[in-house]
Design a protein around this motif. Structure first.
Motif, PDB file in Angstrom:
ATOM      1  N   THR A 340       0.568  -1.327   0.159  1.00  0.00           N
ATOM      2  CA  THR A 340       0.280   0.286  -0.189  1.00  0.00           C
ATOM      3  C   THR A 340       0.714   1.295   0.142  1.00  0.00           C
ATOM      4  N   THR A 341       1.891   1.087   0.756  1.00  0.00           N
ATOM      5  CA  THR A 341       2.735   2.915   0.817  1.00  0.00           C
ATOM      6  C   THR A 341       3.087   2.826  -0.154  1.00  0.00           C
ATOM      7  N   HIS A 344       0.960   4.368  -2.536  1.00  0.00           N
ATOM      8  CA  HIS A 344       0.395   5.178  -2.616  1.00  0.00           C
ATOM      9  C   HIS A 344       1.863   6.295  -2.930  1.00  0.00           C
ATOM     10  N   GLU A 345       2.369   6.322  -2.830  1.00  0.00           N
ATOM     11  CA  GLU A 345       3.633   6.674  -3.415  1.00  0.00           C
ATOM     12  C   GLU A 345       2.947   7.068  -4.385  1.00  0.00           C
ATOM     13  N   ARG A 348       0.554   9.211  -5.812  1.00  0.00           N
ATOM     14  CA  ARG A 348       1.439  10.961  -5.192  1.00  0.00           C
ATOM     15  C   ARG A 348       1.601  11.433  -5.914  1.00  0.00           C
ATOM     16  N   LEU A 587      -5.367   9.538  -4.334  1.00  0.00           N
ATOM     17  CA  LEU A 587      -4.194   9.694  -3.137  1.00  0.00           C
ATOM     18  C   LEU A 587      -5.004   9.581  -2.113  1.00  0.00           C
ATOM     19  N   SER A 588      -5.955   9.783  -2.044  1.00  0.00           N
ATOM     20  CA  SER A 588      -6.849  10.351  -0.034  1.00  0.00           C
ATOM     21  C   SER A 588      -6.870   8.550  -0.072  1.00  0.00           C
ATOM     22  N   GLU A 591      -3.967   6.613   1.200  1.00  0.00           N
ATOM     23  CA  GLU A 591      -3.805   7.527   2.199  1.00  0.00           C
ATOM     24  C   GLU A 591      -4.488   6.587   3.516  1.00  0.00           C
ATOM     25  N   ARG A 592      -6.008   6.473   3.062  1.00  0.00           N
ATOM     26  CA  ARG A 592      -7.343   5.869   4.392  1.00  0.00           C
ATOM     27  C   ARG A 592      -6.306   5.178   4.558  1.00  0.00           C
ATOM     28  N   LEU A 594      -3.732   3.107   4.138  1.00  0.00           N
ATOM     29  CA  LEU A 594      -2.818   2.581   4.602  1.00  0.00           C
ATOM     30  C   LEU A 594      -2.282   3.325   6.246  1.00  0.00           C
ATOM     31  N   LYS A 595      -3.682   4.329   6.614  1.00  0.00           N
ATOM     32  CA  LYS A 595      -3.723   4.334   8.121  1.00  0.00           C
ATOM     33  C   LYS A 595      -4.466   3.209   8.463  1.00  0.00           C
TER      34      LYS A 595
END
Lengths: 894, 369
Positions: A340-341, A344-345, A348, A587-588, A591-592, A594-595
């Motif tokens: 997921t990271t 995410h990159e 971004r 992206l968001s 991010e979620r 990922l969190k």
């Protein structure tokens, strides 16, 4: 007694003599109205008998106003077979002569008082000792001679006649009289009166005293007896108390109670000892039980250690298992996080690129717009400046042409005024018309004129006729001059106005005004155009232009910059051109994600750590428990403990059994009841002792009371009272006996006397009865002892009615009065006494029916007695069978 | 030898209410005088002992002065007086005796036996067994204990009691205070001195009622005396009756039938003296003269005698024809006399009516005389 002749002379109203002759032996009726002398005849008859011839009271008989008169009455009458002639005269000739001639006997003559006394004896009356004769002297005649209105009043006249009547009755029945009966009655009455009241026969005087004394003593006796009874009662009470007291003294009853109290106390103490033991035993049982409990707890502890070790082992295994499970979860979560990271990159970067693209497009659009703006603004500015110039030109022109409406109006007004004045002037001005020959000239006021024309002369006008000279024409009138002046002034003002405006005329002014307006309008149009070109003004337009140009320069610079950046980013760009928004969104989301994954990972790591910690703890506990179990000597200890518990339980059972047995003992002894017994005996003893003391006090009191009472000698006093009472009773009884005897005696005497009286009165009663029954059907009348008619009984509407004489009506009393007199007369006649009945206007109150009866009665009586009846109601007496004598006739005859 | 004066029933404090008060006072006073007389008698006869067998006082609550006076009255004899309470003066918890003691009226030589216990005297040497009454009336024999009482040997045993010896009075009389007959023998008494009956009476060899020393009632019995008793060894006591009373109480009962009868009564009345107390009960019939004389004689007797009670309630007054003639009662008064005479006779002439008629007749006769 029969009157045959009456002669009355010089007597009251009979100034002359009257003579009544040939009187019948029976009824004689004299009639006449009031005041004709009826009463005078009666008075004369009374005077003849009752008044002493010497009496000075005879003055009354004298005719009024005749001082020398000698009233006289002469009577001829017969009685007992003898002829009597009485001559009585008063005052002037005081004489009384009585001549009596028997049949064939010698003639006796009695004079004066002797004659009078003879008559009194014969007729039964008295003379007054002194003064005029009064009713009390009249005796029998007073009864039989009824004056006007007195017939109903029997009692008084009877009182004065009773003595005479009694002699008549007494002589008739003398054989039953008692020589001293009335005297005895009086003495018995007196003697009785000393003991009994006359009326109600109640005790009085000494008798009453004796009774009172007896009653008083009886009361005293009762009282003393009661006191003695009380005294005796007290003596008995004293004996009882003394006996009880002595008995108690000999053997005090409270001692028993005290003994019982002590016994109870002892028993209570025993029981209390047992109770104490019981308490101790109970404590011991408790202690043993506590020890057993402790031992049990200890054993439980051992068992628990074993159980704990087992459970710890299980817990350790469990913890390990849990830890492994938790640790297994951490790795997958970590892989997912890395994945997921990375995503995410990438996202971004994509988003960054998209944003650059967007920026550049935007700048391009702005640049274009700004360029357009600058261009347009430049054009607008140029046209606006042109327009502004135009406007300024017009405005300048307008300012030069400026004329105000006001000025114009004033000019117009002034022009009109001037014209008007001119017109008026021409109208009134001297008109000078000329028609000059061609070429000829004249001068008018210095001016040469030719041709024809006319002038209006508003002032003295010098007319120079060439050649001729000069003419001055002066228009007439002041008005013209003034008007001329006004016109001039108006012209001057107009000229001044025009001059002020720098104009030649009004028309010029009007033209200039039109021009001014036109210039203004044009200026306005130019201004409006300018406004359209540059709404904010030219300066604003200019400023806007400057700003746009500046902005354009900035945009151009930014474009340049952006292009440089874009070229860098463009290299990495992948094929897909995402929009900024998409890129952002993606992206968001990443991010979620990922969190979330990070959190889950963290959680899994924590769980793993935690379970690890548990595992560690379980391990430690397990180790500890295991250590405990494997401690040296533990099994021996446990065994000893078990042994100890068994011993203790046995001990507790035996201790409990002992408690039970003690308790049974206590319950059987009932210490509560024993306490009550104790209290009961104690109280009993106290009460007995108290009772003993109280009794002792009561004894003392009673003793004192009795001593005092004994000293009063009650019984001796009782004996005295009894003695006095016996005497009082004797006295009372003696008096009672005497009173009873006297009472009896008096009653008997009175009864006998009454019987006798009744016997004596029998003849009179008989006569009376005869008349009464004629008057009242079934009537009967009593006679009292005074021979007075008493109660009248007769048939009434309600059967037999009775009423006392005095309760009868006046009429009835009058009738009874008359008939009782007739009865007396009958009685007298039987005794050979003279009877003469006079009725002066009697029975006027009788009704017709009664009067009729009375007439029958009178007629009957007249068969035995001579009756003189005077009346002023002759009609009432027509049916008496006799010729009435009218008194008026008698007088005239006299 | 033991010489005893035995007396009883003095009835001190008795008043004689049936008599006129002056007579009654004298009769009451006589009771003190007779006690004085007894004391003198005892002294003169030099008796060893005086026994008073109850009813010294007529009542418990006599006046204090009466108590004082009584004990003064016996002062003439200084020897021992032994008294027991009788029914009139019973030895109750509070009695005339306790009062007398309290008043300090009882002289030292007087012994009042209030308890049923033997009294042994030294001078004279004698054992007294008293049966004092401690209740007003009792149905128990108070002498019961005599037999069981031991007394020193050789001492005469003398009983004292107050009550009725059983078996003497008529059957059916429920007499209170009984004393068993033969008590003297049964209790080995040398003499039993009794009181209660007012007439002196011998019951057996050793048992006597002394009677009251001064007669106080009309009942015909041997009252008014005292007994002088001499005891010598085991021989039966010698008892001498001495007259002590002053007043003779007589009851005259007569039925008048013929004129002479009233004369007898009048003779009796005229022979009365100051020592006589008389009750007359006369019935029958009497003429006016006899009645007058009888009444006069009674009045006279009242003057002489110490008390005259006359009951003429049943006497009928029957005037003779001569009486009536003498009264000159003619007319209705004569009729009244005749009716009053008749009212005393005939079947309806009962009680009050007859009496009233007689009194009325006597009154009338008195007025006519």
């Amino acid at each position: 007694m029969k009157l045959s002749r009456i002669r009355i002379a010089q007597f009251r109203q009979f100034r002359d003599a009257i003579e009544i002759d040939g009187l019948a032996p029976g009824l004689n009726l004299f009639t006449g109205p009031n005041e004709t002398g009826k009463s005078t005849i009666v008075t004369a008859l009374r005077a003849a008998f009752f008044e002493r011839y010497r009496s000075n009271s005879a003055e009354d008989f004298r005719p009024w106003g005749d001082g020398s008169a000698a009233p006289s009455v002469t009577l001829d009458f017969e009685h007992g077979g003898e002829q009597y002639q009485l001559l009585k005269s008063f005052l002037g000739k005081k004489r009384c002569e009585l001549q009596i001639s028997g049949a064939g006997g010698p003639v006796r003559r009695l004079d004066g008082a002797e004659a009078e006394d003879h008559l009194a004896t014969l007729l039964g009356f008295q003379h007054a000792n002194k003064g005029a004769s009064k009713a009390e002297h009249w005796g029998i005649p007073g009864l039989l001679w009824m004056t006007q209105g007195t017939a109903q009043d029997v009692r008084e006249s009877l009182t004065h006649a009773t003595g005479y009547l009694r002699t008549v009755l007494g002589s008739a029945v003398s054989d039953v009289a008692s020589s001293h009966g009335d005297d005895i009655i009086a003495r018995v009455e007196r003697a009785r009166g000393e003991l009994l009241t006359a009326r109600s026969g109640k005790p009085t005087g000494r008798y009453l005293d004796a009774l009172a004394r007896r009653d008083q003593l009886t009361e005293s006796a009762t009282q003393v007896a009661a006191e003695i009874e009380e005294y005796r009662h007290k003596v008995d009470e004293l004996a009882r108390l003394q006996q009880a007291h002595e008995a108690d003294q000999a053997q005090p009853p409270w001692l028993d109670a005290r003994d019982q109290e002590r016994a109870a106390a002892r028993r209570l103490e025993d029981i209390q000892e047992i109770e104490r033991t019981l308490g101790e035993q109970r404590v011991r049982v408790t202690q043993i039980e506590e020890r057993a409990t402790l031992l049990r707890a200890q054993l439980d502890g051992y068992a628990k250690d074993t159980r704990t070790a087992d459970s710890r082992r299980a817990a350790l295994a469990e913890a390990r298992q849990a830890h492994e499970a938790a640790a297994a979860l951490v790795t997958p979560w970590r892989g997912r996080l890395d994945e997921t990271t990375r995503q995410h990159e990438a996202a971004r970067l994509g988003a960054q690129r998209a944003r650059l693209r967007e920026r550049r497009a935007e700048l391009d659009r702005e640049h274009a717009a700004l360029q357009a703006n600058v261009q347009a603004a430049t054009q607008s500015l140029a046209s606006a400046q042109a327009e502004q110039t135009r406007q300024q030109d017009h405005e300048r022109r307008a300012a030069a042409l400026h004329i105000t409406e006001q000025s114009l109006t004033a000019l117009r007004e002034q022009t009109r005024l001037q014209r008007e004045l001119e017109l008026r002037l021409s109208a009134i001005a001297t008109r000078l018309e000329f028609d000059l020959d061609d070429g000829r000239t004249i001068e008018i006021d210095g001016r040469t004129v030719q041709g024809s024309g006319e002038r209006q002369l508003a002032k003295a006008t010098a007319l120079t006729l060439p050649g001729v000279g000069r003419l001055t024409i002066t228009p007439g009138g002041a008005d013209l001059a003034a008007l001329r002046r006004q016109a001039d002034e108006a012209g001057e003002r107009l000229a001044s106005l025009l001059q002020g405006l720098d104009l030649a005329s009004l028309d010029a002014a009007e033209a200039r005004a039109r021009e001014y307006k036109l210039a203004l309008d044009e200026a306005k149009v130019a201004a409006a155009t300018l406004k359209g070109r540059a709404p904010q003004g030219i300066d604003a337009l200019r400023a806007q232009l400057a700003r746009d140009e500046a902005r354009l320069r900035e945009v151009e610079q930014a474009r340049v910059q952006l292009v440089q950046q874009g070229s860098d980013a463009e290299k990495q760009a992948d094929a897909s051109q995402l929009s900024t928004q998409e890129a952002e969104s993606r992206l968001s989301a990443l991010e979620r994600s990922l969190k979330q994954i990070g959190a889950d990972l963290h959680k899994a790591q924590l769980t793993a750590g935690d379970s690890q910690a548990r595992v560690d703890a379980a391990q430690r506990e397990h180790d500890a428990a295991q250590a405990l179990l494997s401690a040296p000597g533990r099994a021996e200890k446990e065994k000893a403990c078990q042994q100890s518990l068994d011993d203790t339980l046995a001990e507790a059972a035996s201790a409990r059994a002992r408690v039970e047995s003690l308790l049974a003992q206590v319950e059987q002894a009932r210490p509560d009841i024993l306490k009550q017994d104790l209290e009961r005996y104690r109280r009993s003893a106290e009460q007995l002792e108290q009772a003993f003391h109280q009794r002792r006090d009561a004894l003392m009191r009673l003793d004192v009371e009795l001593q005092a009472a004994g000293a009063r000698g009650l019984e001796e006093r009782q004996a005295e009272i009894a003695r006095d009472l016996a005497q009082a009773r004797r006295h009372a009884q003696e008096r009672t006996h005497r009173a009873e005897a006297l009472d009896r005696l008096l009653t008997l005497l009175r009864d006998k006397r009454a019987t006798l009286t009744a016997q004596l009165q029998a003849p009179l009663r008989q006569h009376l009865q005869r008349y009464v029954q004629l008057l009242f059907p079934q009537g009967s009348v009593d006679l009292d002892t005074d021979l007075m008619p008493g109660t009248l009984a007769r048939a009434g509407t309600m059967g037999l009615e009775s009423a006392a004489f005095d309760e009868l009506s006046f009429g009835a009393r009058e009738q009874l009065g008359v008939i009782s007199r007739l009865a007396y007369a009958d009685l007298l006649l039987e005794a050979g006494r003279p009877t003469l009945i006079i009725l002066d206007d009697a029975l006027v109150h009788s009704d017709d029916q009664r009067l009729a009866q009375m007439k029958r009665i009178l007629f009957d009586a007249a068969t035995r007695h001579q009756v003189l009846l005077f009346t002023c109601h002759p009609a009432n007496w027509r049916d008496m069978g006799v010729v009435p004598r009218a008194l008026e006739g008698l007088r005239t005859r006299g | 030898m033991l010489k005893i004066l035995h007396t009883s029933d003095w009835q001190i404090g008795k008043l004689f209410g049936q008599f006129e008060s002056d007579d009654a006072a004298l009769l009451a006073d006589a009771r003190f005088q007779v006690v004085e007389g007894l004391a003198h008698l005892a002294r003169e006869e030099q008796v060893d002992l005086v026994l008073v067998a109850g009813d010294v006082f007529d009542a418990q609550t006599v006046a204090d002065r009466t108590i004082h006076r009584l004990f003064k009255a016996i002062s003439a004899y200084a020897g021992p007086w032994i008294m027991i309470p009788g029914n009139h003066d019973a030895g109750l918890a509070e009695s005339v005796w306790t009062r007398a003691r309290r008043l300090g009226a009882v002289p030292e030589n007087v012994t009042i036996c209030l308890r049923s216990e033997a009294l042994v005297l030294a001078r004279p040497a004698v054992a007294i067994l008293p049966a004092p009454m401690t209740q007003r009336n009792t149905y128990a024999d108070l002498t019961e204990w005599f037999a069981g009482a031991d007394t020193p040997a050789g001492l005469p045993r003398i009983g004292m009691a107050h009550g009725s010896v059983q078996g003497i009075l008529a059957e059916g009389i429920d007499s209170t205070n009984p004393i068993a007959a033969g008590r003297a023998a049964q209790a080995r008494l040398d003499y039993l001195a009794l009181g209660d009956w007012h007439g002196a009476r011998q019951i057996d060899d050793r048992t006597w009622y002394s009677g009251t020393p001064e007669t106080d009632r009309f009942r015909a019995n041997a009252s008014g005396c005292a007994l002088l008793v001499s005891l010598d060894g085991d021989a039966a006591p010698r008892v001498e009756m001495r007259s002590t009373g002053r007043y003779r109480w007589q009851s005259v009962v007569a039925t008048l039938r013929v004129p002479g009868d009233v004369d007898n009564v009048i003779n009796t009345l005229t022979s009365l003296t100051a020592q006589d107390v008389v009750t007359l009960e006369i019935d029958g019939q009497i003429d006016l003269d006899g009645h007058r004389r009888l009444l006069a004689a009674i009045e006279q007797a009242r003057g002489t005698a110490r008390g005259v009670l006359a009951d003429l309630g049943d006497l009928r007054l029957a005037p003779t024809q001569d009486d009536i003639d003498a009264l000159h009662a003619d007319g209705y008064v004569g009729e009244v006399i005749a009716e009053l005479r008749a009212a005393q006779e005939g079947p309806n002439a009962q009680g009050d009516e007859a009496r009233i008629a007689r009194d009325a007749l006597a009154l009338l006769a008195g007025m006519l005389a």
